[in-house]
Design an enzyme around this catalytic site. Structure first.
Site, mmCIF file in Angstrom:
data_model
loop_
_atom_site.group_PDB
_atom_site.id
_atom_site.type_symbol
_atom_site.label_atom_id
_atom_site.label_comp_id
_atom_site.label_asym_id
_atom_site.label_seq_id
_atom_site.Cartn_x
_atom_site.Cartn_y
_atom_site.Cartn_z
ATOM 1 N N LYS A 125 35.266 29.656 31.587
ATOM 2 C CA LYS A 125 35.280 30.994 32.427
ATOM 3 C C LYS A 125 33.965 30.623 33.630
ATOM 4 O O LYS A 125 33.402 29.455 33.399
ATOM 5 C CB LYS A 125 34.445 31.844 31.439
ATOM 6 C CG LYS A 125 34.614 33.131 31.654
ATOM 7 C CD LYS A 125 35.784 33.880 31.527
ATOM 8 C CE LYS A 125 36.032 35.130 32.006
ATOM 9 N NZ LYS A 125 37.451 35.939 31.510
ATOM 10 N N ASP A 165 38.952 38.233 36.773
ATOM 11 C CA ASP A 165 38.088 38.902 35.484
ATOM 12 C C ASP A 165 37.322 40.012 36.354
ATOM 13 O O ASP A 165 37.736 40.532 37.367
ATOM 14 C CB ASP A 165 37.182 38.136 34.828
ATOM 15 C CG ASP A 165 36.825 38.498 33.598
ATOM 16 O OD1 ASP A 165 37.546 38.616 32.575
ATOM 17 O OD2 ASP A 165 35.378 39.140 33.431
HETATM 18 P P1 NDP Z 1 37.770 45.341 36.749
HETATM 19 O O1 NDP Z 1 36.530 44.748 37.585
HETATM 20 O O2 NDP Z 1 39.077 45.586 37.209
HETATM 21 O O3 NDP Z 1 37.392 46.666 35.837
HETATM 22 C C1 NDP Z 1 36.173 46.456 35.041
HETATM 23 C C2 NDP Z 1 35.860 48.249 34.800
HETATM 24 O O4 NDP Z 1 34.737 48.239 33.741
HETATM 25 C C3 NDP Z 1 35.324 48.950 35.821
HETATM 26 O O5 NDP Z 1 36.101 50.458 35.475
HETATM 27 C C4 NDP Z 1 34.180 49.134 35.614
HETATM 28 O O6 NDP Z 1 33.450 50.188 36.417
HETATM 29 C C5 NDP Z 1 33.924 49.010 34.182
HETATM 30 N N1 NDP Z 1 32.488 48.488 33.812
HETATM 31 C C6 NDP Z 1 32.150 47.466 34.318
HETATM 32 N N2 NDP Z 1 30.794 47.334 33.626
HETATM 33 C C7 NDP Z 1 30.520 48.370 33.054
HETATM 34 C C8 NDP Z 1 29.421 48.938 32.376
HETATM 35 N N3 NDP Z 1 28.468 48.135 31.961
HETATM 36 N N4 NDP Z 1 29.713 50.062 31.525
HETATM 37 C C9 NDP Z 1 30.344 50.779 31.783
HETATM 38 N N5 NDP Z 1 31.528 50.383 32.405
HETATM 39 C C10 NDP Z 1 31.642 49.179 33.049
HETATM 40 O O7 NDP Z 1 37.976 44.304 35.229
HETATM 41 P P2 NDP Z 1 39.187 44.076 34.426
HETATM 42 O O8 NDP Z 1 39.691 45.446 33.906
HETATM 43 O O9 NDP Z 1 39.696 42.764 34.963
HETATM 44 O O10 NDP Z 1 38.244 43.635 33.150
HETATM 45 C C11 NDP Z 1 37.871 44.580 32.082
HETATM 46 C C12 NDP Z 1 37.609 43.834 30.813
HETATM 47 O O11 NDP Z 1 38.754 43.071 30.401
HETATM 48 C C13 NDP Z 1 36.488 42.627 30.891
HETATM 49 O O12 NDP Z 1 35.713 42.785 29.624
HETATM 50 C C14 NDP Z 1 37.330 41.361 31.001
HETATM 51 O O13 NDP Z 1 36.529 40.285 30.630
HETATM 52 C C15 NDP Z 1 38.449 41.965 29.956
HETATM 53 N N6 NDP Z 1 39.817 41.170 30.404
HETATM 54 C C16 NDP Z 1 40.310 41.109 31.553
HETATM 55 C C17 NDP Z 1 41.448 40.349 31.743
HETATM 56 C C18 NDP Z 1 42.315 40.504 32.990
HETATM 57 O O14 NDP Z 1 43.466 39.890 33.026
HETATM 58 N N7 NDP Z 1 41.650 41.036 34.280
HETATM 59 C C19 NDP Z 1 42.075 39.505 30.664
HETATM 60 C C20 NDP Z 1 41.241 39.561 29.494
HETATM 61 C C21 NDP Z 1 40.086 40.284 29.193
HETATM 62 P P3 NDP Z 1 32.932 50.118 37.969
HETATM 63 O O15 NDP Z 1 34.106 50.356 38.583
HETATM 64 O O16 NDP Z 1 31.814 51.424 38.149
HETATM 65 O O17 NDP Z 1 32.269 48.834 38.172
#
Ligand code: NDP
Length: 445
Positions: A125, A165
């Protein structure tokens, strides 16, 4: 062999103040210790001690110039955790809250997750404390170019293959790819999540969300239930949340919440296709707030909270780590929730997971339930090696099979005498066995 307590004390002493990493190690080793004690071949090789020590950590300076002609300095990281079963593989996270501890926890989890997919990928990572929110494209591009200028020394298609991510989507992967190609003079598969026009895989953007829903459907089948007709709460509104909602809709479920770092929206009428398109336009690119959704569709926005107070049959946390605590778990249980599956990595606190188990609620941990993203990244690597592209249907079909297979592994190692499937235990043991066997076979390296 040390006791679990002694082992954890040693890891704590070696990694002081790395709370997220310690939380992940504790959760995994509490499932694994009883299994290792029953299997002498794993005992004398100090496998967990080796697996909790990254093979390598690179930390580097990322200097760049912003649009006001000021110099900004961020910190870049790559944690190369384990390469026993394949080249390092795992996403890059760009967010101000990124620390070494967060990336070590994610890389540790990734090792088990990648093993569960059945594909030859090690665990890694990386990322930076850079936040793209509110920044123009030109700044994001300059940051990505500076980040890759250093990172390119440590990655490559047979060495380490990063992906996206939080904060790293198709746009960032494009800029990172362009810079690598320019520096190395090579067009190869050193990143996944690439655009379709430059050898990305179809279904990669959708894969984590779709895979999560395929996995949840398999979980529900064990109770002779299905997603159709169920009410679902989803947190997050980024990549994973968006495609989770899309697939839930296809399966006939009603999604009533989405969230972001500002709070959550509750739409009792359900987030249908058009509303989802609105969220995609709102969040991808300029990264607006879900508060706008509440204004546009005249529903509630609850500031600074997660959506777990809302009554649902199924909860799918898809935002970030530690967003569902013991209190949230109690509320979900009291409101009749029957299944929780994690789209995010480690969104649920250990106490919340214990409560789900006590209450006989289906609980799918991220390393199994959200493995669809890295699985299709693995398929992107295969297509890049073949210099060939599979159709949408072919990739989706493979993704479905992989998620079904991961579910079977969880049942194999997690089903107790009382019939309860402990998916956390199943995923930890199932992910461990392949990596452990490979490490033993390869000697002390
Ligand atoms: P994105 O950046 O596309 O979206 C992240 C989302 O989470 C946004 O809505 C963001 O809000 C919100 N968020 C981030 N931090 C916080 C917080 N502290 N409190 C509340 N909301 C929060 O990321 P992904 O959708 O790609 O990733 C989401 C999760 O999935 C992560 O844990 C990631 O590690 C996991 N994941 C992702 C994969 C992928 O293929 N993308 C694969 C496997 C796991 P805001 O818009 O306000 O920033």
């Amino acid at each position: 062999m040390d006791s679990l307590q002694t082992f954890l004390d040693k890891v704590r002493a070696k990694n002081p103040n790395e709370n997220e990493f310690l939380q992940a190690v504790e959760a995994v080793s509490s499932s694994l210790f009883p299994f290792i004690e029953q299997h002498p071949k794993y005992q004398r090789h100090k496998l967990l001690e080796r697996m909790t020590e990254p093979e390598r950590v690179v930390i580097f300076r990322v200097p760049w110039v912003n649009s006001k002609d000021e110099i900004e300095i961020n910190r870049g990281y790559r944690v190369q955790m384990n390469s026993a079963i394949g080249p390092y593989k795992g996403g890059l996270r760009f967010r101000s809250s990124v620390t070494l501890s967060v990336l070590k926890f994610l890389a540790f989890e990734q090792t088990f997750k990648n093993s569960l997919t059945g594909l030859p990928m090690g665990g890694a990572k990386g990322g930076s404390d850079f936040d793209s929110k509110g920044r123009p494209d030109s700044e994001i591009m300059r940051f990505c170019q500076s980040f890759m200028t250093e990172l390119c020394r440590y990655i490559g298609p047979d060495r380490d293959v990063p992906a996206g991510d939080i904060g790293v989507g198709g746009r960032e992967i494009g800029y990172l790819f362009g810079q690598y190609k320019r520096l190395k003079g090579e067009f190869n598969g050193m990143l996944t999540g690439k655009g379709e026009s430059f050898s990305g895989s179809l279904i990669r953007p959708e894969a984590t969300g779709y895979g999560l829903v395929y996995f949840a459907e398999e979980m529900l089948k064990t109770r002779k239930e299905k997603l159709q007709g169920k009410t679902v709460t989803v947190s997050g509104s980024g990549n994973v949340a968006q495609y989770t909602v899309e697939k839930c809709l296809e399966y006939g479920a009603k999604v009533v919440t989405l969230s972001d770092s500002g709070g959550f929206v509750y739409d009792p009428k359900g987030i249908g296709k058009e509303k989802l398109q609105y969220i995609m336009n709102l969040k991808n690119g300029l990264r607006g707030s879900v508060r706008e959704y509440a204004k546009k569709f005249d529903c509630d926005f609850v500031e600074g909270e997660h959506p777990w107070k809302i009554k649902c049959d199924i909860a799918l946390p898809c935002a970030t780590e530690n967003e569902l605590n013991a209190e949230d778990a109690k509320t979900l249980i009291a409101n009749g929730c029957r299944c929780v599956a994690e789209g995010a990595n480690m969104p649920s606190a250990s106490e919340a997971i214990a409560l789900f188990k006590e209450s006989d609620i289906l609980f799918g941990p991220g390393k199994a339930a959200n493995a669809g993203g890295v699985a299709v990244s693995g398929l992107e690597m295969s297509q890049n090696s073949l210099r060939y592209s599979w159709s949408r249907e072919e990739v989706d079909d493979r993704l479905k099979k992989i998620m079904k297979n991961i579910h079977e592994i969880c049942v194999q190692y997690g089903k107790g005498e009382n019939g309860y499937i402990d998916y956390k235990k199943g995923a930890n043991i199932g992910g461990f066995v392949k990596v452990a066997d490979a490490m033993i076979a390869q000697g002390i390296v």
